[in-house]
Design a protein around this motif. Structure first.
Motif, short mmCIF file in Angstrom:
data_model
loop_
_atom_site.label_atom_id
_atom_site.label_comp_id
_atom_site.label_asym_id
_atom_site.label_seq_id
_atom_site.Cartn_x
_atom_site.Cartn_y
_atom_site.Cartn_z
N PHE A 99 0.42 -0.72 0.17
CA PHE A 99 0.01 0.22 -0.03
C PHE A 99 0.41 0.91 0.38
O PHE A 99 0.76 2.19 -0.67
CB PHE A 99 -1.16 0.03 0.97
CG PHE A 99 -1.50 0.91 1.39
CD1 PHE A 99 -2.00 1.95 2.28
CD2 PHE A 99 -2.62 1.43 0.38
CE1 PHE A 99 -2.46 3.06 2.20
CE2 PHE A 99 -3.69 2.44 0.02
CZ PHE A 99 -3.93 3.40 1.52
N GLY A 100 2.00 1.41 0.69
CA GLY A 100 3.02 2.29 0.80
C GLY A 100 3.53 2.56 -0.97
O GLY A 100 3.26 4.25 -1.17
N ILE A 101 3.87 1.39 -0.85
CA ILE A 101 4.37 1.74 -2.76
C ILE A 101 3.54 1.76 -4.17
O ILE A 101 3.46 2.90 -4.63
CB ILE A 101 5.02 0.59 -3.80
CG1 ILE A 101 6.01 -0.03 -2.19
CG2 ILE A 101 5.44 0.59 -4.61
CD1 ILE A 101 7.18 -1.02 -2.54
N ILE A 103 0.94 4.29 -2.97
CA ILE A 103 0.64 5.70 -2.65
C ILE A 103 1.43 6.53 -2.97
O ILE A 103 1.66 7.16 -3.34
CB ILE A 103 -0.55 6.09 -1.50
CG1 ILE A 103 0.54 5.58 -0.04
CG2 ILE A 103 -1.12 5.68 -1.36
CD1 ILE A 103 0.12 6.45 1.31
N ILE A 104 2.82 6.02 -2.90
CA ILE A 104 3.99 6.34 -2.96
C ILE A 104 3.64 6.98 -4.72
O ILE A 104 4.20 8.26 -4.81
CB ILE A 104 4.78 5.34 -3.14
CG1 ILE A 104 5.81 5.93 -1.30
CG2 ILE A 104 6.41 6.49 -4.02
CD1 ILE A 104 6.77 5.40 -1.04
N PRO B 76 12.41 2.35 -0.90
CA PRO B 76 11.29 3.66 -1.35
C PRO B 76 11.24 4.71 -0.62
O PRO B 76 10.67 5.77 -1.17
CB PRO B 76 9.80 2.93 -1.08
CG PRO B 76 10.15 1.32 -0.62
CD PRO B 76 11.83 1.51 -0.53
N SER B 79 12.00 8.06 -2.45
CA SER B 79 11.18 9.04 -3.38
C SER B 79 10.92 10.52 -2.37
O SER B 79 10.28 11.25 -3.07
CB SER B 79 10.01 7.96 -3.49
OG SER B 79 9.33 7.81 -1.63
N GLY B 104 0.14 15.55 -4.22
CA GLY B 104 1.35 14.27 -4.04
C GLY B 104 2.11 14.23 -3.08
O GLY B 104 3.51 13.40 -2.64
N LEU B 107 1.25 12.55 -0.16
CA LEU B 107 1.25 11.32 -0.07
C LEU B 107 2.17 10.39 -0.42
O LEU B 107 1.94 9.21 0.35
CB LEU B 107 0.49 10.53 -1.44
CG LEU B 107 -1.61 11.17 -1.74
CD1 LEU B 107 -1.62 11.20 -3.36
CD2 LEU B 107 -1.99 10.47 -1.16
N ILE B 108 3.44 10.70 -0.53
CA ILE B 108 4.60 10.69 -0.95
C ILE B 108 4.66 9.89 0.92
O ILE B 108 5.40 9.27 1.39
CB ILE B 108 5.55 11.59 -1.58
CG1 ILE B 108 5.23 10.95 -3.31
CG2 ILE B 108 7.04 11.05 -1.41
CD1 ILE B 108 6.28 11.73 -4.07
N MET B 110 2.58 9.99 3.92
CA MET B 110 2.27 8.70 3.86
C MET B 110 2.38 7.23 3.30
O MET B 110 3.10 6.68 4.25
CB MET B 110 0.47 8.33 3.36
CG MET B 110 0.00 9.97 3.97
SD MET B 110 -1.30 10.01 3.52
CE MET B 110 -2.34 8.59 3.79
N GLY B 111 2.95 7.38 2.25
CA GLY B 111 3.41 6.44 1.61
C GLY B 111 4.85 5.34 2.19
O GLY B 111 5.03 4.41 2.90
N VAL B 112 5.90 6.80 2.30
CA VAL B 112 6.82 6.14 2.98
C VAL B 112 6.53 5.59 4.64
O VAL B 112 7.25 4.63 5.59
CB VAL B 112 8.16 7.09 3.22
CG1 VAL B 112 8.64 7.09 1.97
CG2 VAL B 112 8.04 8.16 3.71
N PHE B 114 3.82 4.22 6.12
CA PHE B 114 3.14 2.88 5.27
C PHE B 114 4.22 2.01 5.07
O PHE B 114 4.41 0.82 6.59
CB PHE B 114 2.35 2.89 5.03
CG PHE B 114 0.73 2.88 4.60
CD1 PHE B 114 0.07 4.59 4.64
CD2 PHE B 114 -0.45 1.94 5.30
CE1 PHE B 114 -0.40 4.85 4.83
CE2 PHE B 114 -1.32 2.30 5.83
CZ PHE B 114 -1.73 3.86 5.55
N ILE B 115 5.11 2.50 4.69
CA ILE B 115 6.35 1.20 4.31
C ILE B 115 7.24 0.78 5.86
O ILE B 115 8.05 -0.16 6.12
CB ILE B 115 7.84 1.73 3.90
CG1 ILE B 115 6.77 2.22 2.11
CG2 ILE B 115 8.68 1.07 3.60
CD1 ILE B 115 6.80 1.40 0.71
#
Lengths: 113, 122
Positions: A99-101, A103-104, B76, B79, B104, B107-108, B110-112, B114-115
């Motif tokens: 999911f992280g990837i 939304i990245i 990741p 990014s 954007g 979102l990036i 938030m994305g990292v 989550f990772i």
């Protein structure tokens, strides 16, 4: 040049970059501060070399198309890395990481629009 | 407790610093290439050389981060470079940035997060 060909060049660049990162990671297993040993670290050197090659293809692609067109494609690298990590590094993916990837990738697309 | 994770916090910290260094390095290198005139010596100008050093130092930090963390977690975070470049464009280059670009960025981030949350333990 044909847009599709530029896309293929960039996709190729992302794949080479991902493979290079894989070798970089493999090379860090035997990482040492000894300069001679560093030079003999084949995987590390190969990783850096492949990364350089991917940069060349990337620069070539960027010379032919707008950055806002190219950037989103480069986020494919994250997918390659995830798949390569599962197959060759015994790393595990999970819902959070996927999911992280996801939304990245959307974020990269929006940030370069 | 932190060191129980397959990707320790300090590996993530290293890659975040790396992205900042490589983004700043790229900015200075670009500045430096603008200063290249006809002479061979003009390649060795301060922005270009210091930009290159920043970039290389950032790359070294990334390699150290990869030694201690998983590739699929560390990578990741690269990014985040997009975010540094975004700030750079706005505050140093005065470029126009749309609301959708800021979205954007969110979102990036938030994305990292989550990772990082998804990084498994030993």
């Amino acid at each position: 040049m044909n847009e599709l060909i530029i896309v293929l060049i960039i996709i190729f660049a992302t794949f080479v970059s991902a493979i290079g990162s894989l070798f970089l990671k493999l090379g860090t297993k035997t990482l040492s501060l000894n300069f001679i040993k560093l030079l003999k670290n084949n995987k590390l050197i190969l990783g850096i070399f492949l990364f350089g090659v991917s940069m060349l293809f990337y620069i070539w692609g960027v010379s032919m198309a707008k950055l806002s067109f190219i950037y989103p494609i480069t986020s494919l690298t994250y997918i390659w890395i995830s798949l390569l990590s599962i197959k060759y590094l015994n790393e595990k993916m999970n819902v959070y990481k996927w999911f992280g990837i996801a939304i990245i990738i959307v974020g990269v697309f929006l940030i370069t629009v | 407790m932190i060191m129980n994770r397959k990707t320790p916090f300090f590996a993530i910290l290293l890659v975040v610093i790396c992205t900042f260094l490589t983004s700043s390095g790229q900015y200075f290198m670009k500045m430096g290439t603008d200063r290249i005139s006809g002479t061979f010596l003009s390649i060795f100008n301060i922005p270009l050389i210091s930009g290159l050093l920043l970039y290389v130092f950032g790359a070294v930090l990334l390699i150290i981060a990869l030694k201690h963390g998983e590739l699929s977690v560390v990578y990741p975070f690269i990014s985040l470079s997009f975010i540094w470049v975004l700030f750079l464009s706005v505050f140093l280059l005065g470029e126009t940035v749309l609301l959708i670009n800021w979205l954007g960025m969110i979102l990036i981030v938030m994305g990292v997060v989550f990772i990082g949350r998804g990084a498994p333990n030993e």
